[in-house]
Scaffold this motif. Structure first.
Motif, PDB file in Angstrom:
ATOM      1  N   HIS A 230       0.631  -1.228  -0.109  1.00 10.88           N
ATOM      2  CA  HIS A 230      -0.239   0.059  -0.071  1.00 10.88           C
ATOM      3  C   HIS A 230       0.753   1.196   0.018  1.00 10.88           C
ATOM      4  O   HIS A 230       1.651   1.397   0.873  1.00 10.88           O
ATOM      5  N   LYS A 231       0.650   2.211  -0.904  1.00 10.08           N
ATOM      6  CA  LYS A 231       1.436   3.288  -1.106  1.00 10.08           C
ATOM      7  C   LYS A 231       0.587   4.468  -1.114  1.00 10.08           C
ATOM      8  O   LYS A 231      -0.584   4.366  -1.587  1.00 10.08           O
ATOM      9  N   MET A 232       0.926   5.507  -0.740  1.00  9.44           N
ATOM     10  CA  MET A 232       0.347   6.967  -0.932  1.00  9.44           C
ATOM     11  C   MET A 232       0.400   7.598  -2.411  1.00  9.44           C
ATOM     12  O   MET A 232       1.415   7.475  -3.092  1.00  9.44           O
ATOM     13  N   GLN A 233      -0.624   8.201  -2.636  1.00  7.25           N
ATOM     14  CA  GLN A 233      -0.724   9.035  -4.135  1.00  7.25           C
ATOM     15  C   GLN A 233       0.554  10.056  -4.062  1.00  7.25           C
ATOM     16  O   GLN A 233       0.886  10.528  -2.894  1.00  7.25           O
ATOM     17  N   SER A 234       1.024  10.032  -5.381  1.00  7.35           N
ATOM     18  CA  SER A 234       2.218  10.986  -5.640  1.00  7.35           C
ATOM     19  C   SER A 234       3.684  10.366  -5.157  1.00  7.35           C
ATOM     20  O   SER A 234       4.741  11.068  -5.292  1.00  7.35           O
ATOM     21  N   SER A 306      -0.338   7.388  -8.794  1.00  7.34           N
ATOM     22  CA  SER A 306      -1.753   8.154  -8.946  1.00  7.34           C
ATOM     23  C   SER A 306      -2.595   6.589  -8.641  1.00  7.34           C
ATOM     24  O   SER A 306      -1.977   5.892  -8.729  1.00  7.34           O
ATOM     25  N   LEU A 307      -3.707   6.873  -8.494  1.00 14.47           N
ATOM     26  CA  LEU A 307      -4.708   5.863  -7.990  1.00 14.47           C
ATOM     27  C   LEU A 307      -4.910   5.008  -9.443  1.00 14.47           C
ATOM     28  O   LEU A 307      -5.144   3.653  -9.094  1.00 14.47           O
ATOM     29  N   LEU A 330      -0.078  -3.647  -6.319  1.00 14.15           N
ATOM     30  CA  LEU A 330       0.113  -2.441  -5.469  1.00 14.15           C
ATOM     31  C   LEU A 330      -1.311  -1.776  -5.434  1.00 14.15           C
ATOM     32  O   LEU A 330      -2.049  -1.586  -6.385  1.00 14.15           O
ATOM     33  N   ARG A 331      -1.483  -1.144  -4.218  1.00 12.05           N
ATOM     34  CA  ARG A 331      -2.503  -0.450  -3.806  1.00 12.05           C
ATOM     35  C   ARG A 331      -2.213   0.968  -3.594  1.00 12.05           C
ATOM     36  O   ARG A 331      -1.690   1.259  -2.398  1.00 12.05           O
ATOM     37  N   VAL A 332      -2.723   1.886  -4.366  1.00 14.92           N
ATOM     38  CA  VAL A 332      -2.468   3.392  -4.210  1.00 14.92           C
ATOM     39  C   VAL A 332      -3.416   3.945  -3.349  1.00 14.92           C
ATOM     40  O   VAL A 332      -4.639   3.712  -3.709  1.00 14.92           O
TER      41      VAL A 332
END
Length: 395
Positions: A230-234, A306-307, A330-332
């Motif tokens: 899990h990662k954050m946008q940008s 990005s999403l 990968l989940r954004v």
């Protein structure tokens, strides 16, 4: 070893070849029959069928497969009038080597129909040679290992074009998988074989091995699924893909390909060709570290997430002897989700503070009114003074 039979006189019968004798008579004290040889060729490639003799000035050479003539030579020239049409422009002798005792036949562009027993007849003034060669043709086109998603099920499939029928085995975490858990699917092409297993819900490592016994050629396919991330946008993110055993890369050309696995299709993000050391990028936000590549680490960096980047990513490392697949999910997560929470909470906090402030103001106002009332009414009571009332109200 050579089995040799001695005859006093031998008559070599040569089938009628246009423009030449019906028979060719050679006085010979001996007949030499060579031990049968086995030659293995590959479909589409060239092969040499061996045949040798002790050179003499006059020689007759015939190559036959059953009743079909593959090649004929005598009187220092080729005679191909009786040659079977399937050998047309595909056979030849080594003419410059015939005087050295080389009667080998070159057969080009092998097909499976070329399989069989070939007999080399060589006649000289002193002996007759009969040499048998068993030609076997094998096929082993580089196998493929692929991952497929069908509705809610996930499958691994190994496929190959092979002749004879190959041996396919599966392992999971170095434990053999029984044949009852494998599915081998028939196809219209009798030489195309593929085997599949269901890996739905499994995070184990899998290995598929395919062996062609005739060509003594083996191939191995490996599969590894990484944990979901899990990662954050940008943010920037590194998709990992490395060979823990780099011995597979020694003296072999290989290709590394990264895919973005969408629901029903896949798109190529980048690929690397070892022979040219060239890396090609198809997505501008993707980058490769050359120093890592030199250390057999093919991890890919995806910038400014990005999403829409959420999904499965597949790394495929392949050569003629192996294929290794690594898949990662990968989940954004949208950063605004945290901001949205504050947008909802902050007004409530402000309202809370306002409520407390208003409560305190109202309480103070009521206390003030109560004090005035007491001062006005208690001053008329005997024994009470304004100073005493003031003290009471303040308390």
């Amino acid at each position: 070893m050579k089995a040799q039979a001695v005859l006093s006189i031998i008559l070599i019968l040569v089938p009628s070849l246009s423009g030449f004798h019906d028979t060719f008579l050679l006085a010979s004290p001996s007949l030499v029959t060579e031990e049968e040889q086995i030659v293995i060729g590959r479909l589409g490639e060239d092969i040499i069928l061996p045949c040798s003799f002790e050179s003499e000035p006059e020689v007759v050479i015939h190559w036959k497969n059953q009743d079909k003539y593959a090649y004929s030579y005598y009187k220092d020239r080729d005679y191909l009038e009786n040659q079977d049409h399937k050998y047309t422009n595909r056979t030849s002798l080594f003419h410059s080597e015939i005087h050295n005792g080389n009667a080998s036949l070159s057969l080009r562009r092998l097909s499976l129909l070329d399989e069989g027993i070939y007999v080399c007849y060589v006649g000289t003034t002193s002996r007759k040679i009969i040499n048998k060669v068993v030609l076997k043709v094998g096929v082993f086109v580089t196998p493929v290992m692929k991952y497929e998603k069908r509705n809610i099920d996930s499958f691994l499939i190994c496929s190959v074009l092979s002749y004879p029928h190959p041996l396919i085995t599966w392992k999971t975490d170095n434990t053999s998988i029984s044949e009852s858990n494998m599915g081998e699917i028939e196809s219209l092409d009798p030489f195309y074989v593929y085997s599949m297993i269901n890996i739905t819900g499994s995070n184990l490592s899998y290995e598929c091995a395919i062996e062609n016994s005739l060509l003594k050629q083996t191939w191995t396919g490996g599969w590894t699924m990484k944990d979901d991330l899990h990662k954050m946008q940008s943010e920037n993110f590194s998709l990992s893909c490395a060979l823990t055993n780099s011995i597979f890369l020694l003296d072999q050309d290989f290709i590394v390909t990264w895919y973005n696995m969408e629901k029903e299709t896949s798109s190529i993000l980048a690929f690397f060709l070892s022979s040219s050391r060239n890396a090609t990028i198809y997505e501008p936000r993707v980058s490769w570290n050359k120093e890592q590549i030199n250390q057999s680490d093919f991890s890919l960096t995806l910038k400014d997430l990005s999403l829409s980047d959420s999904g499965k990513y597949l790394c495929n490392i392949s050569s003629s002897k192996y294929t290794f697949l690594t898949i990662q999910t990968l989940r954004v997560v949208e950063q605004s989700q945290s901001r949205t929470a504050w947008i909802i909470i902050l007004p409530l906090v402000i309202l809370g503070f306002l409520a407390i402030g208003i409560f305190c103001m109202l309480k103070r106002h009521n206390c003030s009114r109560r004090g005035r009332y007491l001062r006005e009414n208690m001053s008329s009571v005997p024994g009470c003074t304004g100073r005493g009332v003031s003290r009471m109200t303040s308390s």
